[in-house]
Scaffold this active site. Sequence first.
Site, mmCIF file in Angstrom:
data_model
loop_
_atom_site.group_PDB
_atom_site.id
_atom_site.type_symbol
_atom_site.label_atom_id
_atom_site.label_comp_id
_atom_site.label_asym_id
_atom_site.label_seq_id
_atom_site.Cartn_x
_atom_site.Cartn_y
_atom_site.Cartn_z
ATOM 1 N N ARG A 1 -9.730 1.607 8.893
ATOM 2 C CA ARG A 1 -9.242 0.296 9.272
ATOM 3 C C ARG A 1 -10.300 -0.490 10.038
ATOM 4 N NH1 ARG A 1 -3.518 0.792 9.259
ATOM 5 N NH2 ARG A 1 -2.408 -0.919 10.182
ATOM 6 N N ARG B 1 11.356 -1.417 10.948
ATOM 7 C CA ARG B 1 10.364 -0.813 11.831
ATOM 8 C C ARG B 1 10.270 -1.557 13.156
ATOM 9 N NH1 ARG B 1 4.911 0.241 8.422
ATOM 10 N NH2 ARG B 1 4.038 -0.764 10.270
ATOM 11 N N LYS C 1 0.825 -1.219 0.000
ATOM 12 C CA LYS C 1 0.000 0.000 0.000
ATOM 13 C C LYS C 1 0.856 1.264 0.000
ATOM 14 C CE LYS C 1 -2.360 -0.687 3.764
ATOM 15 N NZ LYS C 1 -1.896 -2.012 4.250
ATOM 16 N N ARG D 1 -0.863 -7.735 13.987
ATOM 17 C CA ARG D 1 -1.436 -6.834 12.989
ATOM 18 C C ARG D 1 -2.191 -7.598 11.907
ATOM 19 N NH1 ARG D 1 3.936 -4.984 12.092
ATOM 20 N NH2 ARG D 1 3.403 -3.861 10.206
ATOM 21 N N ARG E 1 11.455 -6.152 4.992
ATOM 22 C CA ARG E 1 11.133 -4.727 4.838
ATOM 23 C C ARG E 1 12.028 -3.805 5.667
ATOM 24 N NH1 ARG E 1 5.039 -2.521 5.420
ATOM 25 N NH2 ARG E 1 5.185 -2.883 7.665
HETATM 26 P P1 ADP Z 1 0.845 -1.704 8.822
HETATM 27 O O1 ADP Z 1 -0.300 -1.646 7.856
HETATM 28 O O2 ADP Z 1 2.077 -2.350 8.281
HETATM 29 O O3 ADP Z 1 0.456 -2.268 10.154
HETATM 30 P P2 ADP Z 1 0.668 1.218 9.172
HETATM 31 O O4 ADP Z 1 1.822 2.124 8.959
HETATM 32 O O5 ADP Z 1 -0.502 1.351 8.306
HETATM 33 O O6 ADP Z 1 1.333 -0.231 9.106
HETATM 34 O O7 ADP Z 1 0.171 1.324 10.697
HETATM 35 C C1 ADP Z 1 1.063 1.160 11.756
HETATM 36 C C2 ADP Z 1 0.308 1.188 13.089
HETATM 37 O O8 ADP Z 1 -0.326 2.460 13.247
HETATM 38 C C3 ADP Z 1 -0.819 0.186 13.234
HETATM 39 O O9 ADP Z 1 -0.354 -1.076 13.658
HETATM 40 C C4 ADP Z 1 -1.689 0.866 14.289
HETATM 41 O O10 ADP Z 1 -1.133 0.743 15.573
HETATM 42 C C5 ADP Z 1 -1.582 2.329 13.899
HETATM 43 N N1 ADP Z 1 -2.654 2.771 12.964
HETATM 44 C C6 ADP Z 1 -2.467 3.268 11.714
HETATM 45 N N2 ADP Z 1 -3.642 3.579 11.140
HETATM 46 C C7 ADP Z 1 -4.609 3.265 12.044
HETATM 47 C C8 ADP Z 1 -6.033 3.342 12.037
HETATM 48 N N3 ADP Z 1 -6.721 3.806 10.958
HETATM 49 N N4 ADP Z 1 -6.704 2.918 13.141
HETATM 50 C C9 ADP Z 1 -6.047 2.452 14.212
HETATM 51 N N5 ADP Z 1 -4.711 2.357 14.294
HETATM 52 C C10 ADP Z 1 -3.985 2.748 13.217
#
Ligand code: ADP
Length: 229
Positions: free
Chosen positions: A93, A162, A17, A173, A130
């Site tokens: 999400r 990360r 993404k 996740r 990654r």
């Molecule tokens: P990934 O999809 O690899 O988990 P992201 O960078 O999208 O990584 O998100 C990292 C973290 O940020 C998530 O594991 C969560 O803790 C938080 N996060 C991001 N976007 C949201 C959201 N829309 N709602 C709740 N938590 C979020």
Amino acid sequence: MVPGSRLILLGKQGAGKGTQCTRLSRHYVVPHISTGDMFRAAIKSRSELGNRVKQYIGGGELIPYEIVMEAVVERLDQDDTKARGFVLDGFPRTVHQAETLADILDPVPVDLVIDLEVPTQVVLKRLAARRVCTDCGANYSTDVPPKFDWTCDNCGGEVIQRDDDTQAAIQRRLDLYERRTAPLIAWYQERDRLVKISGRGDPDKVTDRLIEVIDKRRAAGGRHGGYRR
Ligand code: ADP
Ligand code: ZN
């Protein structure tokens, strides 16, 4: 003038993404809004928001609805978004977040929601390899590292693994994705917004596939661009 766009990308962790949203953002000249990048930047700058979200991110947990919405509403309210639209990455999400987004955008829904499909076996491999830039969020991997010594090709920032790309946090996740985020696929399908695209193979080919479906949807009409009437 290139018309704007209002896009959402769904897909598991490691589906690509971030990489694809960056490209779509350049192609359609719309801001790339990644909630993960926003929260990581807040943690890095040691802001109050950063303090509030740190524990959740480290453990791979979802950040509480109120905190997420406050950050997203503020971002959607900026001029670039209002004028051009957005490509959303990592938001919504949960169904609750999607419902609130629909209310904010009402009466004009998003143009398209794309589910970037990649099998779990493949994302697990990608996540283990990654690496990301701590400054601009650009993605690399142990197979395709930056040109010079883990220094970002774009911005010169430090490229690292990360904190939440540990086995335990990845598992958590992916599990939360299945339970909380995957239901959005049906939710958007019912609202006639969803298209599924394979995220496997050469990233350039994936981008070509995405642009093709987005352009098709744009040609079919509808309103493009910002969200204020
Ligand atoms: P990934 O999809 O690899 O988990 P992201 O960078 O999208 O990584 O998100 C990292 C973290 O940020 C998530 O594991 C969560 O803790 C938080 N996060 C991001 N976007 C949201 C959201 N829309 N709602 C709740 N938590 C979020
Ligand atoms: Zn960078």
